[in-house]
Scaffold this active site. Structure first.
Site, PDB file in Angstrom:
ATOM      1  N   PRO A  23      51.435  67.373  58.293  1.00  0.00           N
ATOM      2  CA  PRO A  23      50.012  67.356  58.658  1.00  0.00           C
ATOM      3  C   PRO A  23      49.169  66.809  57.532  1.00  0.00           C
ATOM      4  CG  PRO A  23      50.728  69.588  58.134  1.00  0.00           C
ATOM      5  CD  PRO A  23      51.959  68.742  58.136  1.00  0.00           C
ATOM      6  N   ASN A 175      47.845  76.367  51.326  1.00  0.00           N
ATOM      7  CA  ASN A 175      46.832  75.520  50.684  1.00  0.00           C
ATOM      8  C   ASN A 175      45.448  76.133  50.569  1.00  0.00           C
ATOM      9  OD1 ASN A 175      48.994  73.818  50.753  1.00  0.00           O
ATOM     10  ND2 ASN A 175      48.014  72.179  51.899  1.00  0.00           N
ATOM     11  N   TYR A 177      43.635  78.027  52.656  1.00  0.00           N
ATOM     12  CA  TYR A 177      42.807  78.239  53.836  1.00  0.00           C
ATOM     13  C   TYR A 177      42.957  79.695  54.307  1.00  0.00           C
ATOM     14  CZ  TYR A 177      42.289  73.267  53.319  1.00  0.00           C
ATOM     15  OH  TYR A 177      42.011  72.025  52.798  1.00  0.00           O
TER      16      TYR A 177
END
Length: 357
Positions: A23, A175, A177
């Site tokens: 992604p 990451n 989030y």
């Protein structure tokens, strides 16, 4: 002998090779978080990947991190994705939607809403906004009663994703989030059941995965993790204990896969390989780090027990990456200036390899 070009059975899907397109946010969505014809062409060009995982897709408006990113929380957004999934399938590919709730990595200028997080602790660094980079704001700490609703948002988005033709979904638990913020030892300062101990800090990730698996099936649900990662200022002081405990809970659900980033030393990642009984995808280089994943890195991790290998930047500039790796052809460099600039330049303009006459 298993190679990157060996087939693999992933849930109900037969993958022709073990290369996964990782992604990557490209911020090309239309107003309202709608997918576009250019996005359909972009993913269709890369359909020879064993599996495509889409860019991060917000499961709610408050979950939007960056301007220009697509959503999956309205019927109109879901309908716009149908052209993307159809284009990938017509070209023989398979595609999962990555569901990404930005949590504190957001800004009111982007969403019109105050960002939320596990605690009122701002992310480190500037966030992207329609007015340019701005310091990350202090988020509103979620009330205990609100947290399950944000876990359920992933499940609701997953239902829309499957209705739109996606083959499955990947929860973005990496990451820095929202899921990563709950896992963190410095972004999550809660003292309720969603914080404190390792069992408390993994609870939100498990509830989000469980809700999503209940909604669309465990065989259609994966999760991405960045053990020990420090993106946006998160920290995991107890990365081995934390992620081992998380994988034990996720194993009960029978998820399609876990997708690990190389954000920890190799011995940590191989220990997590041993702790996870299901399919493992490894992104073998640090995301946005100095090196790009290549065939040597893929072979190394296949030998260490990973079933699938994800490639990020190499897929941007090489829509035919699998064939280039298979045939030993040159891998084209990527133009970093076009990552997030919008438009089709640096998006649809990278050609397949041209064989000289």
């Amino acid at each position: 002998m298993t190679t990157l070009f060996s087939g693999y059975r992933l849930g109900g899907l037969t993958l022709p090779n073990r290369a996964v397109m990782a992604p990557m946010s490209r911020v090309r969505a239309a107003a309202g978080g709608l997918a576009t014809p250019s996005m359909a062409a972009y993913y269709a060009q890369r359909a020879t990947a064993g599996l495509i995982v889409s860019e991060g897709v917000q499961p709610s408006l408050v979950g939007q991190s960056n301007p220009g990113t697509p959503g999956l929380y309205t019927a109109e957004q879901a309908a716009s994705w149908r052209a993307v999934t159809d284009a990938v399938h017509v070209n023989g590919g398979r595609i999962f939607a990555q569901l990404m709730h930005g949590g504190r990595v957001s800004h009111p200028d982007t969403t019109g809403l105050t960002p939320v997080g596990p605690s009122a602790v701002a992310a480190t660094g500037d966030v992207f906004t329609p007015k340019g980079p701005q310091p990350a704001p202090v988020p509103r700490a979620l009330e205990t009663a609100e947290v399950p609703g944000h876990a359920e948002a992933y499940a609701q988005a997953a239902r829309l994703a499957v209705d739109a033709g996606f083959d499955g979904v990947e929860l973005h638990g990496a990451n820095g989030y929202l899921i990563s913020q709950f896992l963190s030892s410095n972004a999550n300062l809660r003292t309720d059941r969603y914080g404190g101990t390792v069992a408390g800090r993994i609870r939100f990730a498990v509830e989000a995965a469980e809700a999503t698996a209940d909604a669309v099936g465990a065989e259609r649900t994966g999760i991405r993790l960045s053990p020990g990662g420090v993106f946006w200022g998160v920290r995991e002081d107890d990365a081995v204990e934390l992620n081992t405990a998380l994988l034990a809970e996720l194993a009960r659900l029978g998820l399609a896969y876990v997708h690990l980033e190389a954000t920890a030393p190799e011995d940590v990642l191989t220990a997590l390989r041993r702790a996870w009984p299901g399919t493992l995808i490894v992104n073998p280089v640090l995301p946005m780090g100095p090196k790009q994943a290549d065939l040597a890195a893929a072979d190394h991790w296949l030998a260490l027990g990973a079933e699938l290998i994800s490639f990020g930047r190499a897929f941007i500039a090489n829509p035919d990456l699998v064939e280039r790796l298979r045939s030993g052809l040159p891998v084209a460099p990527v133009d970093e200036a076009t990552y997030y600039q919008g438009g089709d330049a640096g998006y649809l303009t990278y050609p397949a390899y041209h064989h000289a006459a």
